[in-house]
Design a protein around this motif. Sequence first.
Motif, short mmCIF file in Angstrom:
data_model
loop_
_atom_site.label_atom_id
_atom_site.label_comp_id
_atom_site.label_asym_id
_atom_site.label_seq_id
_atom_site.Cartn_x
_atom_site.Cartn_y
_atom_site.Cartn_z
N GLN A 2 0.82 -1.20 0.00
CA GLN A 2 0.00 0.00 0.00
C GLN A 2 0.86 1.26 0.00
OE1 GLN A 2 -3.55 0.27 -0.10
NE2 GLN A 2 -2.81 2.31 -0.64
N ASN A 3 1.95 1.22 0.73
CA ASN A 3 2.85 2.37 0.77
C ASN A 3 3.40 2.68 -0.62
OD1 ASN A 3 4.68 4.26 2.46
ND2 ASN A 3 6.16 3.06 1.29
N GLU A 4 3.72 1.65 -1.37
CA GLU A 4 4.21 1.87 -2.73
C GLU A 4 3.13 2.49 -3.61
OE1 GLU A 4 5.83 -1.77 -4.20
OE2 GLU A 4 7.49 -1.79 -2.75
N ARG A 5 1.88 2.06 -3.44
CA ARG A 5 0.79 2.67 -4.22
C ARG A 5 0.61 4.13 -3.85
NH1 ARG A 5 -1.39 -2.66 -3.38
NH2 ARG A 5 -2.48 -2.00 -1.48
N ASP A 6 0.71 4.44 -2.55
CA ASP A 6 0.57 5.83 -2.12
C ASP A 6 1.74 6.68 -2.62
OD1 ASP A 6 -1.76 5.09 -0.85
OD2 ASP A 6 -0.87 4.98 1.15
N PHE A 7 2.93 6.10 -2.61
CA PHE A 7 4.12 6.76 -3.16
C PHE A 7 3.90 7.11 -4.63
CE2 PHE A 7 8.18 5.98 -5.47
CZ PHE A 7 8.91 7.07 -5.01
N GLU A 8 3.38 6.17 -5.38
CA GLU A 8 3.10 6.44 -6.79
C GLU A 8 2.02 7.51 -6.94
OE1 GLU A 8 4.74 5.42 -9.31
OE2 GLU A 8 6.07 4.09 -8.17
N ALA A 9 1.06 7.54 -6.04
CA ALA A 9 0.00 8.54 -6.10
C ALA A 9 0.58 9.95 -5.90
CB ALA A 9 -1.07 8.26 -5.05
N LEU A 10 1.56 10.07 -5.01
CA LEU A 10 2.19 11.38 -4.83
C LEU A 10 2.94 11.78 -6.09
CD1 LEU A 10 2.89 13.82 -3.10
CD2 LEU A 10 4.83 12.53 -2.16
N GLY A 11 3.64 10.83 -6.70
CA GLY A 11 4.34 11.13 -7.95
C GLY A 11 3.37 11.61 -9.02
N ALA A 12 2.22 10.95 -9.10
CA ALA A 12 1.21 11.36 -10.09
C ALA A 12 0.67 12.75 -9.78
CB ALA A 12 0.07 10.34 -10.11
N ALA A 13 0.51 13.07 -8.49
CA ALA A 13 0.01 14.39 -8.10
C ALA A 13 0.99 15.49 -8.49
CB ALA A 13 -0.26 14.41 -6.60
N VAL A 14 2.28 15.19 -8.39
CA VAL A 14 3.29 16.16 -8.81
C VAL A 14 3.28 16.33 -10.32
CG1 VAL A 14 5.78 16.63 -8.92
CG2 VAL A 14 4.76 15.80 -6.79
N ARG A 15 3.20 15.22 -11.03
CA ARG A 15 3.21 15.31 -12.49
C ARG A 15 2.00 16.03 -13.04
NH1 ARG A 15 5.16 10.03 -11.64
NH2 ARG A 15 3.09 9.12 -11.95
N SER A 16 0.86 15.91 -12.34
CA SER A 16 -0.36 16.58 -12.80
C SER A 16 -0.42 18.04 -12.39
CB SER A 16 -1.58 15.86 -12.23
OG SER A 16 -1.69 16.07 -10.82
N GLN A 38 3.34 20.74 -5.76
CA GLN A 38 4.65 21.10 -6.29
C GLN A 38 5.73 20.46 -5.42
OE1 GLN A 38 4.91 22.97 -9.17
NE2 GLN A 38 2.66 22.82 -9.15
N ALA A 39 6.74 19.89 -6.07
CA ALA A 39 7.85 19.27 -5.35
C ALA A 39 9.15 19.95 -5.74
CB ALA A 39 7.93 17.77 -5.65
N GLU A 40 10.06 20.04 -4.76
CA GLU A 40 11.36 20.65 -4.99
C GLU A 40 12.43 19.74 -4.42
OE1 GLU A 40 13.85 24.73 -3.84
OE2 GLU A 40 11.70 24.58 -3.43
N THR A 41 13.45 19.44 -5.20
CA THR A 41 14.55 18.59 -4.77
C THR A 41 15.77 19.44 -4.49
OG1 THR A 41 13.70 16.77 -6.11
CG2 THR A 41 15.99 16.61 -5.34
N LEU A 42 16.34 19.28 -3.31
CA LEU A 42 17.54 20.03 -2.93
C LEU A 42 18.68 19.07 -2.67
CD1 LEU A 42 16.00 22.68 -0.52
CD2 LEU A 42 16.72 23.01 -2.87
#
Length: 469
Positions: A447-461, A465-469
């Motif tokens: 389930q954690n992996e599915r939620d992780f993918e959901a966050l990635g999809a939310a950023v792509r859509s 907004q995500a920022e990598t430092l």
Amino acid sequence: MTVPNSSTVLLSPSERAAIGRNARARVPRSSHGFFEADSARFDPIEVIERQSATRVPELVPIRYGRMLESPFRFYRGAAAIMAADLGAAPNTGLRVQLCGDAHLLNFRLLASPERHLVFDINDFDETHPGPFEWDVKRLAASFAIAARANGFSLKEQNTIVRTCVRSYRRRMRDFAGMRTLDIWYAQDDVDHLRALLASSMDKKARRRTARATEQARTRTHLQAFAKLTRNTPEGRRIAADPPLITPLRDLLAYAADNQQEKELQTVLEEYARTLPSERQHLLHHFHLVDMARKVVGVGSVGTRCWILLLLGRNDDDPLLLQAKEAQESVLAAQTGADRFDNQGRRVVDGQRLIQTTSDIFLGWTHVTGIDGVERDFYVRQLRDWKGIARPEIMDPAMLALFARVCGASLARAHARSGDPIAIAAYLGSGNRFDQALTGYAQSYADQNERDFEALGAAVRSGRVQAETL
């Protein structure tokens, strides 16, 4: 904060054991063996967004960026998501003071006030009374996720998780037979850990453990002082590293007045009143010279966190404090009880109840910010002999050893605050609970992996907004 098992002292050991055995009828041990989200499960991204709404807006993208680095990093920042999942399921009702975020990286080597190295839980932002198994499930799932990240086989993953849960169960049974004061004084110092693991460690593991111990002793407040500060014409000051470390003097360049500086001075003054008198005396030997906003952790990114530089007799006599905003525990909504008038005090009281030895400068405060919002803070030393595990470099045997130590440490924390007799009776002497939690850990890792993918999809859509430092 109410001690979760305060009424059990009126019961005999046999009556307390009966409470644990009766809990099996309500929630069989086998019922913990899986996690399956139904179609009506909440939107995990909405849970994270609700948290973000109360945080420093310009720091929120950093939080999402850190959570997107890996499923394990996501898990570290997703305590609120798991809390909602745990709250929706039946529970044993056997209450303890929960850590609330008992993943494996929140167990560390720490310095006691007597300057001994001890192994203990180190993060209490989410501490709250609740069912003991919630912490065990979060810890077990963290080992499954970390083992997956290392590319271990399913058999190796399951061995590591079972080792963790078995260690918890067996040590809880030990505590169930101990005197009350002996439980309270129990401590996992370095010598105890060596004895605990001696039969399981090969030469390589012993060398790595010794090296980790020595490294922890070098992570002192003086090391942090050298790393985080610099000499200036005005004296020693905190070095800027924006946006991760932003001195107050730089933030004030964008402020209309110096109200934020006054706010933080108030934090220090009010916090000092929560310390015992002898530690107030010690604190008064230092004076505040600089402050900075600091980005910390993964799940905590965006909460207001300040580092405070205080000096004593001269510029080489430092004290570094961390004042961290304390918001309501992610478990509060799931328990339906135990409200606190100061969230900073909730953190401090929970830490003192769970840990065998706590930072001598641990305290709390409450202030009204320049935006008119009232906020609670807890305060502690920034760094003092902390040894942090690196699961990504561990082989299966070493991660299993670490799982064993973490499981035993969590049992000690729960035995201090809950009823070890009732919990041990629920767990039993066999491996049924161990096997069940192994299944749960794997299904929740999915389930954690599915939620992780959901966050990635939310950023792509563009939803977040995500920022990598």
